[in-house]
Design a protein around this motif. Structure first.
Motif, PDB file in Angstrom:
ATOM      1  N   ALA A   1      39.707  29.233  23.699  1.00  0.00           N
ATOM      2  CA  ALA A   1      38.371  28.823  23.254  1.00  0.00           C
ATOM      3  C   ALA A   1      37.539  28.322  24.426  1.00  0.00           C
ATOM      4  O   ALA A   1      36.350  28.657  24.560  1.00  0.00           O
ATOM      5  CB  ALA A   1      38.486  27.748  22.178  1.00  0.00           C
ATOM      6  N   ALA A   2      38.139  27.504  25.294  1.00  0.00           N
ATOM      7  CA  ALA A   2      37.424  27.013  26.470  1.00  0.00           C
ATOM      8  C   ALA A   2      36.986  28.174  27.352  1.00  0.00           C
ATOM      9  O   ALA A   2      35.872  28.170  27.905  1.00  0.00           O
ATOM     10  CB  ALA A   2      38.301  26.045  27.250  1.00  0.00           C
ATOM     11  N   ALA A   3      37.850  29.163  27.503  1.00  0.00           N
ATOM     12  CA  ALA A   3      37.501  30.347  28.292  1.00  0.00           C
ATOM     13  C   ALA A   3      36.302  31.069  27.687  1.00  0.00           C
ATOM     14  O   ALA A   3      35.386  31.499  28.400  1.00  0.00           O
ATOM     15  CB  ALA A   3      38.702  31.292  28.384  1.00  0.00           C
TER      16      ALA A   3
ATOM     17  N   GLY B   1      28.865  29.184  30.446  1.00  0.00           N
ATOM     18  CA  GLY B   1      29.263  28.539  31.685  1.00  0.00           C
ATOM     19  C   GLY B   1      29.487  29.454  32.870  1.00  0.00           C
ATOM     20  O   GLY B   1      28.742  30.405  33.106  1.00  0.00           O
ATOM     21  N   GLY B   2      30.569  29.186  33.588  1.00  0.00           N
ATOM     22  CA  GLY B   2      30.812  29.825  34.877  1.00  0.00           C
ATOM     23  C   GLY B   2      31.286  31.247  34.829  1.00  0.00           C
ATOM     24  O   GLY B   2      31.493  31.856  35.882  1.00  0.00           O
ATOM     25  N   ALA B   3      31.490  31.816  33.645  1.00  0.00           N
ATOM     26  CA  ALA B   3      31.919  33.212  33.529  1.00  0.00           C
ATOM     27  C   ALA B   3      30.852  34.077  32.857  1.00  0.00           C
ATOM     28  O   ALA B   3      31.144  35.202  32.440  1.00  0.00           O
ATOM     29  CB  ALA B   3      33.234  33.303  32.758  1.00  0.00           C
ATOM     30  N   GLN B   4      29.631  33.573  32.748  1.00  0.00           N
ATOM     31  CA  GLN B   4      28.564  34.370  32.131  1.00  0.00           C
ATOM     32  C   GLN B   4      28.359  35.680  32.896  1.00  0.00           C
ATOM     33  O   GLN B   4      28.342  35.707  34.119  1.00  0.00           O
ATOM     34  CB  GLN B   4      27.259  33.581  32.125  1.00  0.00           C
ATOM     35  CG  GLN B   4      27.244  32.408  31.173  1.00  0.00           C
ATOM     36  CD  GLN B   4      25.916  31.689  31.187  1.00  0.00           C
ATOM     37  OE1 GLN B   4      24.970  32.071  30.503  1.00  0.00           O
ATOM     38  NE2 GLN B   4      25.835  30.623  31.972  1.00  0.00           N
ATOM     39  N   GLY B   5      28.208  36.755  32.144  1.00  0.00           N
ATOM     40  CA  GLY B   5      27.951  38.050  32.745  1.00  0.00           C
ATOM     41  C   GLY B   5      29.185  38.800  33.189  1.00  0.00           C
ATOM     42  O   GLY B   5      29.078  39.960  33.626  1.00  0.00           O
TER      43      GLY B   5
ATOM     44  N   SER C   1      35.845  40.208  32.524  1.00  0.00           N
ATOM     45  CA  SER C   1      37.207  39.685  32.503  1.00  0.00           C
ATOM     46  C   SER C   1      37.286  38.447  33.396  1.00  0.00           C
ATOM     47  O   SER C   1      36.811  38.480  34.535  1.00  0.00           O
ATOM     48  CB  SER C   1      38.199  40.748  32.987  1.00  0.00           C
ATOM     49  OG  SER C   1      38.162  41.899  32.147  1.00  0.00           O
ATOM     50  N   TRP C   2      37.895  37.403  32.881  1.00  0.00           N
ATOM     51  CA  TRP C   2      38.018  36.157  33.639  1.00  0.00           C
ATOM     52  C   TRP C   2      39.159  35.334  33.051  1.00  0.00           C
ATOM     53  O   TRP C   2      39.756  35.713  32.033  1.00  0.00           O
ATOM     54  CB  TRP C   2      36.708  35.361  33.604  1.00  0.00           C
ATOM     55  CG  TRP C   2      36.322  34.813  32.266  1.00  0.00           C
ATOM     56  CD1 TRP C   2      36.588  33.568  31.774  1.00  0.00           C
ATOM     57  CD2 TRP C   2      35.596  35.499  31.228  1.00  0.00           C
ATOM     58  NE1 TRP C   2      36.070  33.435  30.499  1.00  0.00           N
ATOM     59  CE2 TRP C   2      35.454  34.597  30.148  1.00  0.00           C
ATOM     60  CE3 TRP C   2      35.050  36.780  31.113  1.00  0.00           C
ATOM     61  CZ2 TRP C   2      34.802  34.938  28.961  1.00  0.00           C
ATOM     62  CZ3 TRP C   2      34.393  37.126  29.935  1.00  0.00           C
ATOM     63  CH2 TRP C   2      34.275  36.217  28.876  1.00  0.00           C
ATOM     64  N   ALA C   3      39.462  34.222  33.698  1.00  0.00           N
ATOM     65  CA  ALA C   3      40.511  33.336  33.204  1.00  0.00           C
ATOM     66  C   ALA C   3      40.071  31.889  33.339  1.00  0.00           C
ATOM     67  O   ALA C   3      39.420  31.516  34.317  1.00  0.00           O
ATOM     68  CB  ALA C   3      41.820  33.559  33.967  1.00  0.00           C
ATOM     69  N   TYR C   4      40.421  31.095  32.354  1.00  0.00           N
ATOM     70  CA  TYR C   4      40.211  29.652  32.388  1.00  0.00           C
ATOM     71  C   TYR C   4      41.591  29.009  32.383  1.00  0.00           C
ATOM     72  O   TYR C   4      42.417  29.293  31.499  1.00  0.00           O
ATOM     73  CB  TYR C   4      39.406  29.192  31.176  1.00  0.00           C
ATOM     74  CG  TYR C   4      39.239  27.689  31.083  1.00  0.00           C
ATOM     75  CD1 TYR C   4      38.137  27.062  31.649  1.00  0.00           C
ATOM     76  CD2 TYR C   4      40.202  26.912  30.442  1.00  0.00           C
ATOM     77  CE1 TYR C   4      37.989  25.674  31.565  1.00  0.00           C
ATOM     78  CE2 TYR C   4      40.062  25.532  30.361  1.00  0.00           C
ATOM     79  CZ  TYR C   4      38.955  24.931  30.926  1.00  0.00           C
ATOM     80  OH  TYR C   4      38.815  23.562  30.862  1.00  0.00           O
TER      81      TYR C   4
ATOM     82  N   GLY D   1      36.070  40.764  27.505  1.00  0.00           N
ATOM     83  CA  GLY D   1      35.417  39.834  26.600  1.00  0.00           C
ATOM     84  C   GLY D   1      36.276  39.267  25.492  1.00  0.00           C
ATOM     85  O   GLY D   1      35.790  38.472  24.689  1.00  0.00           O
ATOM     86  N   ARG D   2      37.570  39.641  25.446  1.00  0.00           N
ATOM     87  CA  ARG D   2      38.436  39.174  24.366  1.00  0.00           C
ATOM     88  C   ARG D   2      39.715  38.569  24.934  1.00  0.00           C
ATOM     89  O   ARG D   2      40.250  39.050  25.934  1.00  0.00           O
ATOM     90  CB  ARG D   2      38.809  40.343  23.439  1.00  0.00           C
ATOM     91  CG  ARG D   2      37.615  40.977  22.748  1.00  0.00           C
ATOM     92  CD  ARG D   2      38.037  42.239  22.018  1.00  0.00           C
ATOM     93  NE  ARG D   2      39.011  41.958  20.973  1.00  0.00           N
ATOM     94  CZ  ARG D   2      38.689  41.614  19.730  1.00  0.00           C
ATOM     95  NH1 ARG D   2      37.418  41.510  19.391  1.00  0.00           N
ATOM     96  NH2 ARG D   2      39.622  41.382  18.831  1.00  0.00           N
TER      97      ARG D   2
END
Length: 316
Positions: A117-119, A126-130, A133-136, A151-152
């Motif tokens: 959820a935080a991711a 936040g910091g992953a807009q746009g 694929s990313w990781a929190y 995005g999932r």
């Protein structure tokens, strides 16, 4: 910032190991109400949350609920244990349903782990807009990784538990680790409790030159090395009490990660701007609570799933 009239009002629950945060909001710039509730027994905690939601439902008619919970969670809506906490070391909570009470309100419900959820919150606001694929990563009482691909959140038999990866130890280290399941996995070496056991003092009391940080940097670097070569995130965001409270860690991990990848595959692209690739979350310690709002908003976007969610049964 002005809030668009069409922004839906939703409720969110971040259920943590020591406290729960319950929000009524349309997003980070429009939080209408907030409540903090101690995490005690399931009955007492969930009763207090339900009472607050019922009060808000009468006054504000929120349109959806997001539930972000500590795990592990059963997240297959086809199974009767959907929404239940499973195999948790937290006394009394194994088998507790986090979704059954939320479904009583007759609105769409979004559910995921607190770190996923935080991711998602970082991706929305936040910091992953746009990014695709990313990781929190939260480094605190435990180590959780919200790995988002296209995005999932990653999903299969369950959700990803990358904080429990086994990574090579530093040479000469024989301490067995603090994880009750895996001993010296990443969480067993680099979490807050693991640091306190190994050093004899909590993380916030240690100097930045304490040798325990060598183990922490090594374990987290190994985790991120594996993360880069499996889910190929465009960015890794590090939060949590240890992650946000020890500013010397990220520069050390950046250097160690570059050395570990050793120029392989996407490593040169990461090296082009490693300060942006490995960074703190833009939402700071609000990423978790806002994650529950992101889940609620996401459930409205997939409202056709609501009939499946309403079929969730009791866990035990």
């Amino acid at each position: 910032m002005a809030v668009p009239e069409e922004a839906p009002l939703v409720a969110g629950i971040e259920l943590g190991g020591t406290k729960c945060v319950v929000l009524l909001a349309t997003g980070p710039d429009d939080i209408r109400a907030e409540a903090r509730i101690a995490t005690t027994t399931p009955q007492e905690t969930l009763d207090a949350i339900e009472d607050r939601l019922r009060e808000w439902r009468i006054k504000h008619r929120f349109q959806a609920i997001g539930v972000a919970g500590f795990g592990p969670l059963a997240l297959d809506p086809r199974r009767p244990d959907y929404g239940c906490i499973v195999n948790t070391p937290k006394p009394g909570w194994d088998g507790t349903s986090l979704i059954q009470r939320a479904l009583r309100f007759g609105v769409p419900v979004g559910l995921d782990t607190d770190v996923n959820a935080a991711a998602l919150a970082e991706g929305r606001w936040g910091g992953a807009q746009g990014l695709q694929s990313w990781a929190y990563v939260t480094v605190g009482t435990g180590i959780g990784v919200g790995a988002i691909v296209e995005g999932r959140p990653i999903r299969g038999l369950g959700h990803a538990e990358l904080g429990h990866l086994r990574v090579p130890r530093l040479k000469g280290r024989s301490w067995p680790g603090a994880c009750p399941y895996h001993g010296d996995c990443v969480e067993g070496i680099a979490s807050g409790p693991a640091i306190a056991i190994q050093a004899g003092f909590p993380a916030e009391s240690l100097s930045r030159t304490d040798p325990v940080w060598d183990d922490v940097v090594h374990a987290l670097t190994g985790c991120f090395h594996n993360l880069v070569l499996t889910t190929a995130p465009e960015r890794i965001l590090i939060g949590g009490g240890v992650g946000l409270g020890q500013p010397h860690l990220i520069p050390r991990i950046r250097k160690a990660l570059a050395e570990s990848l050793n120029g392989y595959a996407v490593a040169p692209r990461i090296a082009e701007d490693i300060e942006a690739f490995l960074a703190h979350p833009s939402l700071g310690n609000r990423a978790g609570p806002l994650g529950s709002i992101a889940l609620a908003l996401g459930s409205l976007a997939t409202v056709e799933a609501a009939p499946i969610l309403r079929s969730a049964q009791a866990c035990a």
